[in-house]
Design a protein around this motif. Structure first.
Motif, short mmCIF file in Angstrom:
data_model
loop_
_atom_site.label_atom_id
_atom_site.label_comp_id
_atom_site.label_asym_id
_atom_site.label_seq_id
_atom_site.Cartn_x
_atom_site.Cartn_y
_atom_site.Cartn_z
N THR A 15 18.75 15.62 15.47
CA THR A 15 19.93 16.13 14.33
C THR A 15 19.64 15.99 13.23
O THR A 15 19.40 14.97 12.52
CB THR A 15 21.40 15.49 14.86
OG1 THR A 15 21.67 16.03 16.35
CG2 THR A 15 22.27 16.17 13.86
N GLY A 16 19.80 17.03 12.11
CA GLY A 16 19.68 16.84 10.98
C GLY A 16 19.48 17.96 9.97
O GLY A 16 18.51 18.94 10.68
N GLY A 17 19.70 18.23 8.73
CA GLY A 17 19.45 19.41 7.97
C GLY A 17 18.16 19.63 7.91
O GLY A 17 17.56 21.01 8.18
N ALA B 112 16.01 20.92 10.92
CA ALA B 112 16.38 22.27 11.36
C ALA B 112 16.08 23.18 10.37
O ALA B 112 15.80 24.38 10.90
CB ALA B 112 18.05 22.11 11.36
N VAL C 31 31.55 19.52 12.25
CA VAL C 31 30.42 19.19 13.26
C VAL C 31 29.67 18.45 12.07
O VAL C 31 29.23 18.92 11.15
CB VAL C 31 29.59 20.56 13.51
CG1 VAL C 31 28.33 20.24 13.99
CG2 VAL C 31 30.18 21.34 14.46
N ASP C 32 29.58 17.22 12.51
CA ASP C 32 28.58 16.35 11.36
C ASP C 32 28.04 15.03 12.31
O ASP C 32 28.22 14.85 13.15
CB ASP C 32 29.98 15.47 10.45
CG ASP C 32 30.76 16.64 9.79
OD1 ASP C 32 30.70 16.90 9.01
OD2 ASP C 32 31.66 16.74 10.79
N ARG C 33 27.05 14.54 11.65
CA ARG C 33 26.65 13.18 11.71
C ARG C 33 27.52 12.26 11.27
O ARG C 33 28.49 12.51 10.46
CB ARG C 33 25.20 12.89 11.02
CG ARG C 33 24.03 13.41 11.58
CD ARG C 33 22.74 13.36 10.95
NE ARG C 33 22.95 13.26 9.54
CZ ARG C 33 23.01 12.35 8.66
NH1 ARG C 33 23.35 10.99 8.86
NH2 ARG C 33 23.11 12.51 7.16
N LYS D 262 30.14 12.11 4.95
CA LYS D 262 30.77 13.19 5.56
C LYS D 262 32.12 13.43 5.35
O LYS D 262 32.72 14.46 5.68
CB LYS D 262 30.08 13.45 6.90
CG LYS D 262 28.58 13.64 7.25
CD LYS D 262 27.93 14.98 6.49
CE LYS D 262 26.61 14.82 6.72
NZ LYS D 262 25.69 15.64 5.98
N LYS E 212 33.13 17.53 16.71
CA LYS E 212 31.56 17.20 17.20
C LYS E 212 31.04 16.34 16.15
O LYS E 212 30.57 16.72 15.18
CB LYS E 212 30.92 18.56 17.38
CG LYS E 212 29.44 18.39 17.73
CD LYS E 212 29.29 18.09 19.25
CE LYS E 212 27.94 17.54 19.46
NZ LYS E 212 27.56 16.05 19.16
N THR F 272 27.97 13.31 15.66
CA THR F 272 26.58 12.53 16.14
C THR F 272 26.48 11.26 15.64
O THR F 272 26.30 11.07 14.59
CB THR F 272 25.45 13.69 16.07
OG1 THR F 272 25.69 15.03 16.48
CG2 THR F 272 24.15 13.15 16.81
N LEU G 17 26.60 25.49 20.51
CA LEU G 17 27.03 25.09 19.06
C LEU G 17 27.45 26.60 18.30
O LEU G 17 28.49 26.61 17.77
CB LEU G 17 25.90 24.33 18.10
CG LEU G 17 26.36 23.92 16.94
CD1 LEU G 17 27.60 23.16 16.82
CD2 LEU G 17 25.00 23.36 16.20
N LEU H 53 24.28 22.20 5.48
CA LEU H 53 23.82 23.34 6.22
C LEU H 53 24.95 23.86 7.24
O LEU H 53 24.82 24.92 7.65
CB LEU H 53 22.34 23.08 6.95
CG LEU H 53 21.42 22.80 6.00
CD1 LEU H 53 19.96 22.44 6.69
CD2 LEU H 53 21.17 23.76 5.00
N VAL H 54 25.74 22.61 7.77
CA VAL H 54 26.75 23.13 8.74
C VAL H 54 27.57 24.19 8.34
O VAL H 54 27.95 25.11 9.11
CB VAL H 54 27.39 21.88 9.20
CG1 VAL H 54 28.65 22.32 9.86
CG2 VAL H 54 26.41 21.09 10.06
N GLU I 91 25.83 27.43 8.50
CA GLU I 91 25.59 27.80 9.78
C GLU I 91 26.95 28.57 10.40
O GLU I 91 26.78 29.52 11.12
CB GLU I 91 25.20 26.73 10.67
CG GLU I 91 23.72 25.90 10.47
CD GLU I 91 23.54 25.00 11.08
OE1 GLU I 91 24.43 24.15 11.90
OE2 GLU I 91 22.49 24.18 11.01
P1 ADP Z 1 22.51 16.15 7.26
O1 ADP Z 1 21.24 16.72 6.77
O2 ADP Z 1 23.22 15.18 6.12
O3 ADP Z 1 22.61 15.91 8.70
P2 ADP Z 1 23.48 19.16 7.12
O4 ADP Z 1 24.75 19.68 7.47
O5 ADP Z 1 22.82 19.76 6.03
O6 ADP Z 1 23.66 17.58 7.08
O7 ADP Z 1 22.57 19.50 8.43
C1 ADP Z 1 22.95 18.97 9.85
C2 ADP Z 1 22.17 19.75 10.94
O8 ADP Z 1 22.19 19.15 11.95
C3 ADP Z 1 22.59 21.27 11.10
O9 ADP Z 1 21.66 21.95 11.29
C4 ADP Z 1 23.63 21.16 12.27
O10 ADP Z 1 23.67 22.11 13.05
C5 ADP Z 1 22.90 20.00 13.05
N1 ADP Z 1 24.08 18.92 13.51
C6 ADP Z 1 24.91 18.05 12.62
N2 ADP Z 1 25.66 17.46 13.46
C7 ADP Z 1 25.62 17.91 14.66
C8 ADP Z 1 26.40 17.69 15.97
N3 ADP Z 1 27.32 16.75 16.01
N4 ADP Z 1 25.80 18.33 16.90
C9 ADP Z 1 24.73 19.24 16.95
N5 ADP Z 1 24.09 19.45 15.70
C10 ADP Z 1 24.49 18.97 14.76
#
Ligand code: ADP
Ligand code: F6P
Length: 542
Positions: free
Chosen positions: A72-74, A77, A323-325, A330, A358, A360, A407, A428-429, A432
């Motif tokens: 997971t991460g921008g 992705a 939706v976040d890490r 965040k 959601k 992570t 998602l 990026l979320v 998206e």
């Molecule tokens: P970061 O790079 O700091 O993680 P971004 O929002 O730029 O933050 O990118 C996060 C990416 O990871 C996105 O593509 C998003 O879809 C994916 N992502 C983030 N959190 C989750 C989650 N909990 N479940 C699934 N995908 C996630």
């Protein structure tokens, strides 16, 4: 394997042909995107695909099956579609349990799995290296400094030396792949020293570029960075340095001016000269693969709604989504506080509105992150305990893995998306969500401290994540916003996300790289062709 073939082909809307010289696109390509002017070498800490053994109890490795996931991460992705379009080589840390059992004797494997792809070269890092380079200098020093959390900075004794050692290892892997006209594209803050090391070890005709995916702080904050001058000098090894937005470019140039006295800084041209070599600094905001999110969201219509929702809410429930890490940047506790205030002030929404978070888990070996996750979970439990009644809960919280298709289904079904970082390089979320909002009836609450806000702020509902009262009012406002108003805003927002998608970001990178390759780096390139759509409903060509 988690991802079926369909998923892999859906993320790649462009036709591509492989060439044996490592240049992905050929003259037969129908697409008119800017091409990488030489064989591409991407360098990042996080790898785009991770191979894991999924049965820890099996007697020996031959009995164990291997799964492939996408961390997971921008960054990953965003760049995976780029690499699929250009071919080339991606060098990254191999952190999966089966990673080195599927690579060849040079530690290379072709990805995506089961489809013709690009080369992933994995570096095997020792636990001590990972602890100091990744969990140390990268994430206990540079991450908090760049995000303005100096109070969370932890400067441990050997972290910087390990950081240097790992940067040297990556630089040497690059040298193994580089040719005269290679384009080395280094990603993010894990590699502040690598650009200079790479520059010194590959042919001068090759280009070294870096994209810094997180903010760059003001000089007053950067002053606290241990080995700050080494960091700046290392980054100035790049021919091209990219940030998401102008503010970070300005901060970087000011830091160089202040802390590297031998460098000359041309603020107008955004050009630094250090030790006779120029570094061009640009703002090129990153986008998402909008067409793919749109397509998947449309497909979701034909399937059942996301299982997460069917289990947790009724069809009539109004749904909010986050939706976040689990990262302290965040703004998740601030979001929960605003939700609590919202339910206090708007009791009529109890039973009617559910917020789905959601999350992570991320960097959990670092105690600050572990504590953050625990705090978030406790807060969710407390707020739920306070407001829940019967089957209804105000917050549905999950850390479970959600398939990309799910998602997209979630994004589509969310009436309100809340993106509330305290600070975020881009986010990026948010993009998206907009790309997947194919019904044009959702609303985006967006922190004014994100890079994304610069492009989307005029039509999103802006929030200061730390102002709980105003934040709660914004939630109420979003839920009562007339349909035509949601539609009007969403159309414009979707237009911006499609016009500035990952393909256009990549084009701007390669345009800059090309101009630097040709020695014409001062030529201006239009980086923000934002225009509002004329059509009443924006439907992208997909
Ligand atoms: P970061 O790079 O700091 O993680 P971004 O929002 O730029 O933050 O990118 C996060 C990416 O990871 C996105 O593509 C998003 O879809 C994916 N992502 C983030 N959190 C989750 C989650 N909990 N479940 C699934 N995908 C996630
Ligand atoms: O986008 C910023 C970033 O740090 C990326 O470099 C990284 O891939 C992502 O966030 C997730 O973090 P991590 O790789 O530490 O899990």
């Amino acid at each position: 394997m988690r991802f079926p073939d369909e998923r892999l082909s859906l993320t790649n809307p462009y036709s591509r042909q492989l060439r044996c010289d490592g240049r992905g696109r050929t003259s037969d390509d129908a697409s008119d995107e800017a091409a990488c002017p030489g064989p591409l070498i991407v360098v990042s800490n996080r790898q785009p695909y991770r191979h894991e053994y999924d049965d820890a109890d099996a007697e020996d490795d031959t009995e164990r099956s291997v799964t492939v996931d996408e961390p997971t991460g921008g960054l990953t992705a965003g760049l995976d579609p780029v690499c699929k379009r250009t071919d080339g080589t991606w060098i990254a840390w191999g952190d999966g349990s089966a990673d080195f059992d599927v690579t060849d004797d040079r530690n290379c494997v072709s990805v995506p799995p089961d489809s013709e792809g690009y080369t992933l070269h994995r570096l095997d890092l020792s636990e001590a290296a990972v602890d100091s380079y990744y969990r140390g200098f990268s994430n206990r020093v540079l991450w908090p400094i760049c995000h303005g959390f100096s109070d969370l900075l932890e400067d441990r004794p050997t972290d910087f030396e390990w950081y240097r050692t790992v940067n040297e290892r990556f630089a040497s892997a690059v040298a193994d792949h580089a040719t005269d006209d290679s384009v080395v594209w280094i990603q993010d803050y894990h590699f502040a020293l690598a650009p200079r090391l790479v520059r010194d070890s590959i042919p001068p005709s090759a280009t070294v570029a870096q994209f810094w995916h997180i903010p760059w702080p003001a000089p007053e904050t950067f002053r606290d960075c241990p080995a700050g001058v080494d960091v700046l000098e290392g980054v100035l090894g790049n021919d091209l340095l990219g940030f998401h937005v102008d503010r970070y470019v300005e901060n970087f140039l000011e830091c160089v001016q202040r802390y590297v006295p031998n460098a000359t800084v041309d603020r107008d041209q955004r050009l630094v000269r250090y030790e006779g070599e120029p570094t061009t600094v640009v703002a090129t905001p990153m986008g998402v693969d909008a067409a793919s999110f749109d397509r998947r969201a449309r497909a979701a219509d034909r399937r059942n709604p996301s299982a997460l929702l069917t289990d947790a809410v009724s069809e009539e429930t109004v749904v909010g989504l986050g939706v976040d890490r689990l990262d302290y940047t965040k703004g998740i506790p601030e979001r929960l506080a605003a939700l609590e205030r919202f339910f206090e002030r708007n009791p009529d929404w109890c039973g009617e509105f559910t917020f789905v978070q959601k999350a992570t888990p991320s960097r959990t070996e670092i105690p600050t992150y572990e504590r953050y996750g625990e705090f978030v979970r406790n807060e969710v439990e407390r707020i739920n305990g306070r407001f829940e009644s019967g089957d209804w809960k105000p917050i549905v919280y999950t850390e479970e893995y959600v398939e990309p298709d799910d998602l997209c289904a979630l994004y589509r079904q969310a009436d309100v998306m809340i993106v509330s970082p305290i600070i975020d390089g881009m986010n990026l979320v948010a993009q998206e969500y907009l790309a997947a909002s194919v019904d044009c009836d959702g609303a985006l609450l967006l922190s004014d401290r994100t890079g994304a806000y610069e492009r989307l702020g005029s039509h999103a509902l802006g929030i200061d994540p730390t102002d709980t009262d105003a934040f709660a009012r914004r939630i109420a406002e979003s839920l009562s916003m007339p349909r035509h108003e949601r539609r009007r805003r969403m159309n414009t927002l979707r237009h911006r996300v499609f016009e500035n998608d990952i393909g256009s970001w990549m084009d701007s990178q390669f345009d800059w790289i090309q101009s630097i390759h040709e020695g014409s780096s001062s030529e201006a390139i239009d980086q923000d062709p934002d225009t509002d759509p004329d059509s009443p409903e924006y439907t992208p060509r997909v």
